[in-house]
Design an enzyme around this catalytic site. Sequence first.
Site, PDB file in Angstrom:
ATOM      1  N   LYS A   1     -16.538   6.151  58.706  1.00  0.00           N
ATOM      2  CA  LYS A   1     -15.872   5.364  57.672  1.00  0.00           C
ATOM      3  C   LYS A   1     -16.228   3.876  57.738  1.00  0.00           C
ATOM      4  CE  LYS A   1     -12.093   8.585  56.932  1.00  0.00           C
ATOM      5  NZ  LYS A   1     -10.628   8.811  56.893  1.00  0.00           N
ATOM      6  N   ILE A   2     -16.348   3.333  58.959  1.00  0.00           N
ATOM      7  CA  ILE A   2     -16.710   1.913  59.074  1.00  0.00           C
ATOM      8  C   ILE A   2     -18.170   1.720  58.684  1.00  0.00           C
ATOM      9  CG2 ILE A   2     -16.921  -0.059  60.627  1.00  0.00           C
ATOM     10  CD1 ILE A   2     -14.617   1.123  62.267  1.00  0.00           C
TER      11      ILE A   2
ATOM     12  N   THR B   1     -19.866  -4.489  66.481  1.00  0.00           N
ATOM     13  CA  THR B   1     -18.408  -4.580  66.376  1.00  0.00           C
ATOM     14  C   THR B   1     -17.765  -3.260  66.776  1.00  0.00           C
ATOM     15  OG1 THR B   1     -18.581  -3.965  64.035  1.00  0.00           O
ATOM     16  CG2 THR B   1     -18.416  -6.321  64.537  1.00  0.00           C
ATOM     17  N   SER B   2     -18.508  -2.399  67.460  1.00  0.00           N
ATOM     18  CA  SER B   2     -18.023  -1.066  67.785  1.00  0.00           C
ATOM     19  C   SER B   2     -17.515  -0.978  69.221  1.00  0.00           C
ATOM     20  CB  SER B   2     -19.130  -0.044  67.532  1.00  0.00           C
ATOM     21  OG  SER B   2     -18.640   1.262  67.654  1.00  0.00           O
ATOM     22  N   ARG B   3     -18.391  -0.731  70.169  1.00  0.00           N
ATOM     23  CA  ARG B   3     -18.019  -0.671  71.582  1.00  0.00           C
ATOM     24  C   ARG B   3     -19.108  -1.365  72.395  1.00  0.00           C
ATOM     25  NH1 ARG B   3     -13.779   0.208  69.891  1.00  0.00           N
ATOM     26  NH2 ARG B   3     -12.274   1.855  70.390  1.00  0.00           N
TER      27      ARG B   3
ATOM     28  N   ASP C   1     -18.867  -8.717  68.954  1.00  0.00           N
ATOM     29  CA  ASP C   1     -17.407  -8.736  68.959  1.00  0.00           C
ATOM     30  C   ASP C   1     -16.868  -7.901  70.110  1.00  0.00           C
ATOM     31  OD1 ASP C   1     -14.836  -9.427  67.831  1.00  0.00           O
ATOM     32  OD2 ASP C   1     -14.698  -7.359  67.103  1.00  0.00           O
TER      33      ASP C   1
ATOM     34  N   GLU D   1     -15.700  -6.163  79.022  1.00  0.00           N
ATOM     35  CA  GLU D   1     -14.698  -7.045  78.420  1.00  0.00           C
ATOM     36  C   GLU D   1     -13.300  -6.884  79.009  1.00  0.00           C
ATOM     37  OE1 GLU D   1     -12.977  -5.008  74.428  1.00  0.00           O
ATOM     38  OE2 GLU D   1     -15.105  -5.470  74.335  1.00  0.00           O
TER      39      GLU D   1
ATOM     40  N   HIS E   1     -13.307  -9.099  70.370  1.00  0.00           N
ATOM     41  CA  HIS E   1     -12.894  -7.781  69.872  1.00  0.00           C
ATOM     42  C   HIS E   1     -11.792  -7.892  68.817  1.00  0.00           C
ATOM     43  CE1 HIS E   1     -12.925  -3.304  71.278  1.00  0.00           C
ATOM     44  NE2 HIS E   1     -12.737  -3.398  69.963  1.00  0.00           N
TER      45      HIS E   1
ATOM     46  N   PHE F   1     -11.006  -5.722  63.896  1.00  0.00           N
ATOM     47  CA  PHE F   1      -9.951  -4.938  63.254  1.00  0.00           C
ATOM     48  C   PHE F   1      -8.788  -5.797  62.774  1.00  0.00           C
ATOM     49  CE2 PHE F   1      -8.326  -5.817  67.378  1.00  0.00           C
ATOM     50  CZ  PHE F   1      -6.944  -5.806  67.259  1.00  0.00           C
TER      51      PHE F   1
END
Length: 325
Positions: A153-154, A228-230, A254, A259, A291, A294
């Site tokens: 979806k992203i 921007t995922s993992r 991100d 992290e 991060h 979202f």
Amino acid sequence: MRIAFFSTKPYDRIWFEPMAKDYGYEIYFIELPFSEETVFLAKGYDAVCIFVNDHVNAQMIDTLHEMGVKALLLRSAGYNHVDTRAAKGKVAVLRVPSYSPEAVAEFAMAMLLTVNRFTHKAYGRTREFNMNINGLMGTDLYHKVAGVIGTGKIGQAMIRIFHGFRMNVLAYDPYPNSNLDVQYVSLEELLSKADFLSLHCPLTPDTHHIINEKTISIMKDGAYLVNTSRGGLIDTQALINGLLAKKFGGVGLDVYEEEEGLFYEDCSDEIIQDDNLARLTTFPNVLITSHMGFFTVEAMQSIAHETLENAYALENNLTLKNLVE
């Protein structure tokens, strides 16, 4: 239902507190992360609610099971931070698979535009009345090749945004979606052709370090990379080597593979012990955020609602549509 809510931040209470009252649930907000040292705080609760940097191993699962905790409520779509195999048959793991795909995709595009056009640097200069634009030259996105790895979806939202910039979009996913208006290619072809690359796949054993020395060598010189995922999708040392070799036009991160304990915390008065992260911050063409892709009003409302809906389904023996199996 009584829920122990770990890694609490002030913004979590804004939506979870009033919604919990509507459901008739009691939430015990805990600022500490969920860990082997804090798992005992879940005793007497029906469920534990955790965030992306709360790692849950098999021993913690056994402890929760012994204490009678029925569920782990994840305030995230990803679940790589939980030993789901150990949880099977003991503790239900319920995630939030879709809260606001547009939020993350829009942020990824914002990072790409920022690192490409140096708006963050221009802002710093003009605040000091330095109006010199030397060194701030970017490149057009129009008709360039955009590569999207992962078309969930992203990833689909990202494809729509790239199309809005009239870019030529290529995608890679081991499970192609024939309904998407996008050209699927092999990973190697995507890497070799993309001017701008955005990562939107989950972190699994197959995708761990999908960006590494080999795949970076396939990429175009001067390519832009946004994640921007993992964090674990990128081999950090390989990325640093690529940056030192001037392989990248720009990089937006991100997320970061180490992290935990840094992101979401104020470490401004501390000496950062992570040499790789400290090194990344020295590159002029690297933009790092904590991060927060979202982090929109709509996404936070959706996360709170879906998390409590998961709890409601569990409590009332309804179908657990968001169960991680």
